[in-house]
Design an enzyme around this catalytic site. Structure first.
Site, mmCIF file in Angstrom:
data_model
loop_
_atom_site.group_PDB
_atom_site.id
_atom_site.type_symbol
_atom_site.label_atom_id
_atom_site.label_comp_id
_atom_site.label_asym_id
_atom_site.label_seq_id
_atom_site.Cartn_x
_atom_site.Cartn_y
_atom_site.Cartn_z
ATOM 1 C CG ASN A 37 37.530 42.154 41.939
ATOM 2 O OD1 ASN A 37 37.476 42.946 41.002
ATOM 3 N ND2 ASN A 37 36.843 41.025 41.973
ATOM 4 C CD GLU B 220 31.408 40.179 35.889
ATOM 5 O OE1 GLU B 220 30.629 39.448 36.541
ATOM 6 O OE2 GLU B 220 32.496 40.548 36.312
ATOM 7 C CB CYS C 190 32.362 38.751 40.695
ATOM 8 S SG CYS C 190 33.481 39.455 39.571
ATOM 9 C CD GLU D 102 34.062 42.844 31.092
ATOM 10 O OE1 GLU D 102 34.140 42.478 32.275
ATOM 11 O OE2 GLU D 102 34.470 43.951 30.678
HETATM 12 C C1 UN1 Z 1 36.373 38.746 39.082
HETATM 13 O O1 UN1 Z 1 36.188 37.962 39.991
HETATM 14 O O2 UN1 Z 1 35.911 39.892 39.145
HETATM 15 O O3 UN1 Z 1 38.174 33.776 36.893
HETATM 16 C C2 UN1 Z 1 37.171 38.415 37.886
HETATM 17 C C3 UN1 Z 1 38.771 34.455 37.721
HETATM 18 C C4 UN1 Z 1 39.643 35.597 37.250
HETATM 19 C C5 UN1 Z 1 38.810 36.792 36.966
HETATM 20 C C6 UN1 Z 1 37.880 37.116 38.064
HETATM 21 N N1 UN1 Z 1 40.392 35.201 36.092
HETATM 22 O O4 UN1 Z 1 38.659 34.241 38.914
#
Ligand code: UN1
Length: 497
Positions: free
Chosen positions: A153, A251, A285, A465
């Site tokens: 993603n 994660e 996520c 991370e």
């Molecule tokens: C993810 O959703 O796997 O904060 C990472 C955010 C992005 C990173 C998302 N900068 O939505």
């Protein structure tokens, strides 16, 4: 034109898989657009890559950190020059709209510059010894060969969160990109190689979780594992790593809530809900998948959100006027559709969407209509389980405390958002929401690279991370004592006088 054939990158060289097998990388918006063929690798390829990384570690760990950092600075500049091309490649392989893939490359650029700065910090501690004529300090040491398993993603940003801190800390890496999005990892590593990264410091092996991911986690020369993906796979990765006492950063999923109180700026909350729920086609996520809205404004908020969702232009992300791209593959479409069925069976109501889009401009891709589900109760599966698609649930709450309870009543704890003009309640929300990230008057997505990223409960296993959290994972502390008294001094026993 036949599709480009990509080989694994091992020891700085393109290497064909020992399996002799390949797989195709296909544009999820247009199935007749094949981006390339990639190696369907196996355990032998992993072994070669890990050995190349172990060999490179011998010299890379001795390269001064500021010199390692210079590679990252140059890579950041190269990524800036290639941002448009790499964003287009990413939209083709993954589907999200160009504005977002430009953002994804930007996140890698930001990480490169941030981590390059760490080359001249990587601070340890100097501290007094309890004994006379004795010096004490702690230093960060590289871990060794790091194995990385990345999701599709954020095809460049997330590999950059893993590779760049690992590299600046003096480690060497073997990364397995997601099978849907290997090209963006090749692009990132190409930028690093063009910036002068020595062969073998970053190796890429493509293929499946069982044939590449598992042997990577199990390999005895791999000293640490970083995984981003589902909680289901993360559990197996974590258990395998634990069996060998390997540090392992996981994660995983989210079921992120946005709370909208009755005193919120409604238009602001709607903008945030739309972006948080349907940005990246809901495949973050951090995506907003539950909106917990005060019952006093629920009706107005919901009807406006439905109208805004229906107005979204869904299509090929390479078209600048498109606001939401396809889902990444067929199985993600099936998951979205099945959760819509489950929700209805549980008594929830689909106000808009709930089905794939298959006609006209959508005929050749994996498109799913932006979906708003109402009358959702906290115990329902649609309110508890991650969908990873453009499907958002609306749950009504009666009060602030009720909202916090609903938001916390899930197995995950990644991101949360709280919309209100009441500063007292905002501070209580910052304290009480069980999540690794809380936004006030901003949506659940939009983390910046210099802050810790990760979550609590089943979202992660305590590592972070981004920011200095990444340094903590990719280094191990060594405490060093230098005794210049020229005699035996016993800690805790001698007085030091
Ligand atoms: C993810 O959703 O796997 O904060 C990472 C955010 C992005 C990173 C998302 N900068 O939505």
């Amino acid at each position: 034109m036949s599709p480009i054939a990509y080989l694994n990158l091992i020891g700085g060289k393109p290497v064909a898989s020992r399996t002799g097998k390949t797989f195709q990388n296909i544009n999820p918006a247009r199935h007749d657009d094949v981006i390339g063929t990639f190696q369907a690798s196996g355990p032998e390829d992993v072994d070669l890559a890990v050995r190349a990384a172990a060999e490179a570690f011998k010299t890379w760990r001795l390269t001064p950190a500021p010199k390692r950092a210079e590679v990252l600075y140059r890579a950041g500049r190269i990524l800036m020059d290639r941002k448009e091309q790499y964003a287009r490649d990413m939209t083709r392989e993954m589907g999200k709209v160009l504005a977002e893939t430009r953002g994804d490359v930007q996140e890698a650029i930001d990480t490169a510059f941030y981590m390059a700065g760490e080359g001249r910090r990587l601070f340890g501690q100097t501290t007094p010894s309890e004994l006379q004529n004795k010096f004490a300090m702690s230093v960060r040491m590289p871990v060794g060969v790091c194995g990385m398993i990345a999701p599709w993603n954020f095809p460049m940003a997330i590999p950059s969160w893993k590779l760049l801190p690992a590299i600046v800390c003096g480690n060497t890496c073997v990364i397995k990109p997601a099978q849907d999005t290997p090209l963006s990892t090749f692009n990132l590593v190409q930028a690093l190689m063009d910036a002068g990264l020595p062969p073998g410091v970053a190796n890429i092996v493509t293929g499946s979780g069982s044939q590449v991911g598992a042997p990577l986690v199990e390999h005895p020369l791999v000293r640490a594992i970083s995984f981003t993906g589902s909680s289901e796979v993360g559990r197996i990765v974590g258990q395998t790593a634990a069996g060998n006492f390997k540090p392992c950063s996981l994660e995983m999923g989210g079921k992120n809530a946005m709370i909208v109180m009755e005193d919120a700026n409604l238009d602001l909350a709607l903008d945030g809900a739309l972006w948080g729920s349907f940005g990246t086609t809901g495949q973050r996520c951090t995506a907003t998948s539950r909106i917990v809205v005060h019952r006093g404004i629920a009706q107005e908020f919901t009807s406006k959100l439905v109208a805004r969702a229906q107005a979204l232009k869904v299509g090929d992300g390479l078209d600048e006027s498109v606001q939401m791209g396809p889902q990444v593959n067929r199985s993600q479409i099936e998951t979205s559709a099945s959760y819509c069925d489950i929700a209805q069976k549980e008594g929830a109501q689909i106000l808009t969407g709930g089905h794939p889009l298959t006609q006209g401009a959508h005929a050749k891709g994996h498109f799913f209509a932006p979906t708003v589900v109402a009358a959702v109760k906290p115990h329902m599966r649609i309110a508890q389980e991650e969908v990873f698609g453009p499907v958002v649930s609306i749950l009504e709450c009666a009060s602030f405390d009720d909202a916090i309870d609903i938001a916390n009543n899930i197995p995950y704890g990644l991101s949360t958002a709280f919309y209100s003009r009441d500063v007292y309640r905002a501070f209580r929300a910052m304290r009480d929401l069980e999540a690794g990230i809380t936004y006030i008057n901003a949506p659940t997505i939009g983390a910046e690279v210099h802050l810790p990223f990760g979550g609590v409960k089943q979202t992660g296993n305590g590592h972070r991370e981004g920011g200095t959290g990444a340094l903590d994972f990719y280094t191990t502390w060594k405490s060093v004592y230098v005794d210049y008294s020229d005699k035996l001094q016993r800690a805790q026993i001698d007085t030091g006088e």
